[in-house]
Write a protein that holds these residues in place. Structure first.
Motif, PDB file in Angstrom:
ATOM      1  N   MET A   7     -10.391  12.662 -19.442  1.00 37.70           N
ATOM      2  CA  MET A   7      -9.344  12.913 -20.431  1.00 37.70           C
ATOM      3  C   MET A   7      -8.085  13.413 -19.742  1.00 37.70           C
ATOM      4  N   ASN A   8      -6.936  12.891 -20.170  1.00 40.72           N
ATOM      5  CA  ASN A   8      -5.644  13.326 -19.658  1.00 40.72           C
ATOM      6  C   ASN A   8      -4.829  13.933 -20.800  1.00 40.72           C
ATOM      7  N   VAL A   9      -4.269  15.109 -20.543  1.00 41.84           N
ATOM      8  CA  VAL A   9      -3.573  15.871 -21.573  1.00 41.84           C
ATOM      9  C   VAL A   9      -2.109  16.045 -21.197  1.00 41.84           C
ATOM     10  N   PHE A  10      -1.247  15.966 -22.212  1.00 39.29           N
ATOM     11  CA  PHE A  10       0.179  16.268 -22.046  1.00 39.29           C
ATOM     12  C   PHE A  10       0.486  17.446 -22.961  1.00 39.29           C
ATOM     13  N   ILE A  11       1.086  18.503 -22.411  1.00 43.83           N
ATOM     14  CA  ILE A  11       1.379  19.689 -23.211  1.00 43.83           C
ATOM     15  C   ILE A  11       2.837  20.089 -23.098  1.00 43.83           C
ATOM     16  N   GLU A  43     -13.824  18.607 -18.797  1.00 47.47           N
ATOM     17  CA  GLU A  43     -13.618  17.285 -19.401  1.00 47.47           C
ATOM     18  C   GLU A  43     -12.232  16.725 -19.115  1.00 47.47           C
ATOM     19  N   ILE A  44     -11.318  17.612 -18.721  1.00 44.17           N
ATOM     20  CA  ILE A  44      -9.927  17.201 -18.525  1.00 44.17           C
ATOM     21  C   ILE A  44      -9.676  16.867 -17.060  1.00 44.17           C
ATOM     22  N   LYS A  45      -9.125  15.686 -16.852  1.00 40.66           N
ATOM     23  CA  LYS A  45      -8.816  15.237 -15.498  1.00 40.66           C
ATOM     24  C   LYS A  45      -7.446  15.730 -15.049  1.00 40.66           C
ATOM     25  N   LYS A  46      -6.439  15.473 -15.864  1.00 43.22           N
ATOM     26  CA  LYS A  46      -5.059  15.872 -15.549  1.00 43.22           C
ATOM     27  C   LYS A  46      -4.419  16.535 -16.764  1.00 43.22           C
ATOM     28  N   ILE A  47      -3.580  17.544 -16.504  1.00 43.87           N
ATOM     29  CA  ILE A  47      -2.769  18.170 -17.547  1.00 43.87           C
ATOM     30  C   ILE A  47      -1.310  18.083 -17.109  1.00 43.87           C
ATOM     31  N   TYR A  48      -0.548  17.306 -17.830  1.00 43.04           N
ATOM     32  CA  TYR A  48       0.878  17.143 -17.534  1.00 43.04           C
ATOM     33  C   TYR A  48       1.665  18.092 -18.434  1.00 43.04           C
ATOM     34  N   CYS A  49       2.494  18.922 -17.817  1.00 45.77           N
ATOM     35  CA  CYS A  49       3.220  19.957 -18.544  1.00 45.77           C
ATOM     36  C   CYS A  49       4.714  19.650 -18.573  1.00 45.77           C
ATOM     37  N   LEU A  50       5.256  19.469 -19.763  1.00 44.26           N
ATOM     38  CA  LEU A  50       6.696  19.261 -19.895  1.00 44.26           C
ATOM     39  C   LEU A  50       7.393  20.593 -19.658  1.00 44.26           C
ATOM     40  N   ILE A  51       8.238  20.639 -18.646  1.00 42.96           N
ATOM     41  CA  ILE A  51       8.895  21.887 -18.258  1.00 42.96           C
ATOM     42  C   ILE A  51      10.380  21.653 -18.052  1.00 42.96           C
ATOM     43  N   LEU A  98      -2.761  22.506  -8.558  1.00 49.94           N
ATOM     44  CA  LEU A  98      -1.621  21.603  -8.737  1.00 49.94           C
ATOM     45  C   LEU A  98      -2.010  20.130  -8.640  1.00 49.94           C
ATOM     46  N   ASN A  99      -3.251  19.861  -8.301  1.00 49.36           N
ATOM     47  CA  ASN A  99      -3.737  18.483  -8.378  1.00 49.36           C
ATOM     48  C   ASN A  99      -4.140  18.124  -9.807  1.00 49.36           C
ATOM     49  N   LYS A 100      -4.393  19.164 -10.595  1.00 49.61           N
ATOM     50  CA  LYS A 100      -4.795  18.965 -11.991  1.00 49.61           C
ATOM     51  C   LYS A 100      -3.661  19.296 -12.955  1.00 49.61           C
ATOM     52  N   LYS A 142       1.091   6.999 -18.884  1.00 45.36           N
ATOM     53  CA  LYS A 142       0.618   5.927 -19.771  1.00 45.36           C
ATOM     54  C   LYS A 142      -0.843   6.101 -20.173  1.00 45.36           C
ATOM     55  N   GLU A 143      -1.591   6.900 -19.408  1.00 42.63           N
ATOM     56  CA  GLU A 143      -3.012   7.085 -19.712  1.00 42.63           C
ATOM     57  C   GLU A 143      -3.299   8.384 -20.461  1.00 42.63           C
ATOM     58  N   ILE A 144      -2.274   8.956 -21.074  1.00 44.09           N
ATOM     59  CA  ILE A 144      -2.466  10.195 -21.830  1.00 44.09           C
ATOM     60  C   ILE A 144      -3.366   9.946 -23.038  1.00 44.09           C
ATOM     61  N   ASN A 145      -4.351  10.831 -23.215  1.00 39.96           N
ATOM     62  CA  ASN A 145      -5.269  10.742 -24.360  1.00 39.96           C
ATOM     63  C   ASN A 145      -4.977  11.776 -25.439  1.00 39.96           C
ATOM     64  N   VAL A 146      -4.442  12.938 -25.004  1.00 48.05           N
ATOM     65  CA  VAL A 146      -4.188  14.040 -25.937  1.00 48.05           C
ATOM     66  C   VAL A 146      -2.807  14.619 -25.680  1.00 48.05           C
ATOM     67  N   ILE A 147      -2.059  14.814 -26.747  1.00 49.82           N
ATOM     68  CA  ILE A 147      -0.785  15.536 -26.674  1.00 49.82           C
ATOM     69  C   ILE A 147      -0.957  16.864 -27.397  1.00 49.82           C
ATOM     70  N   VAL A 148      -0.578  17.953 -26.744  1.00 50.07           N
ATOM     71  CA  VAL A 148      -0.574  19.276 -27.361  1.00 50.07           C
ATOM     72  C   VAL A 148       0.884  19.709 -27.462  1.00 50.07           C
ATOM     73  N   HIS A 149       1.412  19.696 -28.669  1.00 44.58           N
ATOM     74  CA  HIS A 149       2.827  20.053 -28.846  1.00 44.58           C
ATOM     75  C   HIS A 149       2.922  21.506 -29.292  1.00 44.58           C
ATOM     76  N   SER A 150       3.125  22.354 -28.292  1.00 44.43           N
ATOM     77  CA  SER A 150       3.200  23.793 -28.531  1.00 44.43           C
ATOM     78  C   SER A 150       4.633  24.317 -28.493  1.00 44.43           C
ATOM     79  N   ALA A 151       5.532  23.559 -27.885  1.00 43.45           N
ATOM     80  CA  ALA A 151       6.910  24.020 -27.724  1.00 43.45           C
ATOM     81  C   ALA A 151       7.617  24.147 -29.061  1.00 43.45           C
TER      82      ALA A 151
END
Length: 386
Positions: free
Chosen positions: A1-5, A25-33, A58-60, A84-93
């Motif tokens: 699973m890949n997450v964008f937050i 379960e999470i492979k990558k977490i991409y953080c919008l900063i 920082l690899n994750k 492009k392979e994001i499975n979950v978006i967490v919109h906390s901002a």
């Protein structure tokens, strides 16, 4: 699973990204900063993880430069192949300011910024869940002194105390306009204040209001009004468990509920012994708030009721070198007083039934963990920021 937050460097978002980072379960977490370059973004992430001595891989955990206010945000995200392979978006901002001077910025972040994220999300072929962090207070100010349920919101007829809650309501509507119901998960926290662990809270948000009332000691609100407050660690734990759990609904209150709600009297009884050099807390009619404002301006008539509390006025004279400072604090505090007076409790039966989590600790039981932090809060800065 890949997450964008989004909002990973914020109060709740910081807890969420740390919590998510521990999930296998999470492979990558991409953080919008928001940052000028990748190095600055990494430093902001390091600050979040080192705050409570958590491990940053920082690899994750990967920063993505971006800004909700940027009109090109959607296109920029679409152009990033790694997303492009994001499975979950967490919109906390979100812009959480209650101050009317920031209303335009609140709208631009919470509606326009969300819209940019949604338009990008619609392009993701593998998107399974868009988790939107809303607020239980989107129910508005018309519901008072009772339990509020998830199905009562969003209500377009609801009137709002602050622009923030209005924009969070509109955010839910925007989400449903663009995405199918099966991809939507809405978490509505109640008021989030402090941390139930014996740790320094990440942010003075809401704690500023408590620190301000603690400083003033004259409380212009109902001592027995019901308040639904949860600690940030409980909010993050519940939200992540919802994300990975078996859900029957797509909207949940993350709240204290009837079992763990509190009152201002209980909260101030809990902290009073920690500030024995200050006057006793005294609860007075809300009408005195206007008199306090006039006193701070030097325009209060001598026969007004506020002068019955001369010992508090003398204390304020000593506390505030310039009465203008008191006016600033009262202006920042007033929206919080209005929320206290609503007496709202948010039903959490969906949450407790669907995931493995116990009720939150009541705020009056954990707030003493934050006493040292409360003592350090710079009240005037908070009044302007919030």
């Amino acid at each position: 699973m890949n997450v964008f937050i989004t909002g990973a460097t914020g109060f709740l978002g910081g807890e969420l990204v740390v919590n998510l980072s521990k999930r296998k379960e999470i492979k990558k977490i991409y953080c919008l900063i928001r940052a000028t370059d990748e190095q600055e973004a990494i430093q902001r992430l390091k600050k979040i993880f080192t705050f409570h001595n958590d491990y940053l891989d920082l690899n994750k955990i990967i920063p993505v430069l971006g800004d909700l206010y940027n009109e090109e945000l959607t296109a920029n995200l679409i152009n990033k192949k790694e997303l492009k392979e994001i499975n979950v978006i967490v919109h906390s901002a979100a812009n959480t300011s209650f101050s009317r001077i920031f209303d335009d910025m609140v709208v631009k972040a919470n509606i326009d910024g969300l819209n940019r994220i949604i338009l990008w999300a619609k392009q993701l072929e593998n998107l399974a869940t868009f988790l939107y962090i809303g607020t239980a207070t989107i129910c508005g100010k018309d519901i008072q002194n009772r339990v509020v349920y998830e199905n009562e919101s969003p209500d377009l007829k609801a009137s709002h105390l602050v622009k923030y809650t209005y924009t969070k309501m509109q955010g839910e509507l925007l989400l449903r306009e663009h995405l199918p119901e099966e991809k939507i998960l809405i978490a509505r926290p109640s008021i989030i204040m402090g941390d139930s662990r014996k740790l320094t809270p990440r942010s003075p948000v809401i704690l500023w209001a408590l620190a301000t009332v603690n400083s003033l000691r004259l409380c212009t609100f109902n001592a027995n009004s019901t308040i639904d407050i949860i600690p940030v660690d409980y909010a993050a734990d519940a939200i992540v468990k919802l994300l990975f759990g078996q859900r029957k609904y797509n909207v949940y209150h993350i709240s204290a509920g009837k079992a763990s709600a509190s009152t201002p009297l209980q909260v101030f009884d809990a902290i009073e012994s920690q500030f024995q050099d200050l006057p006793k807390f005294k609860f007075v009619p809300k009408a005195l708030l206007e008199q306090m404002k006039k006193w701070a301006k030097g325009s209060l008539n001598l026969y007004e009721e506020l002068y019955e509390y001369s010992d508090y006025l003398e204390y304020w004279e000593e506390l505030f070198e310039d009465k203008k400072n008191l006016r600033i604090l009262l202006a920042g505090l007033e929206p919080y007083i209005d929320f206290i007076e609503l007496g709202q409790v948010f039903d959490n039966s969906r949450l407790l039934e669907d995931i493995d989590i116990k009720p939150s600790k009541p705020v009056h039981e954990y707030i003493t963990n934050s006493i040292n932090y409360i003592k350090k809060i710079k009240l005037l800065e908070g009044a302007i920021d919030f």
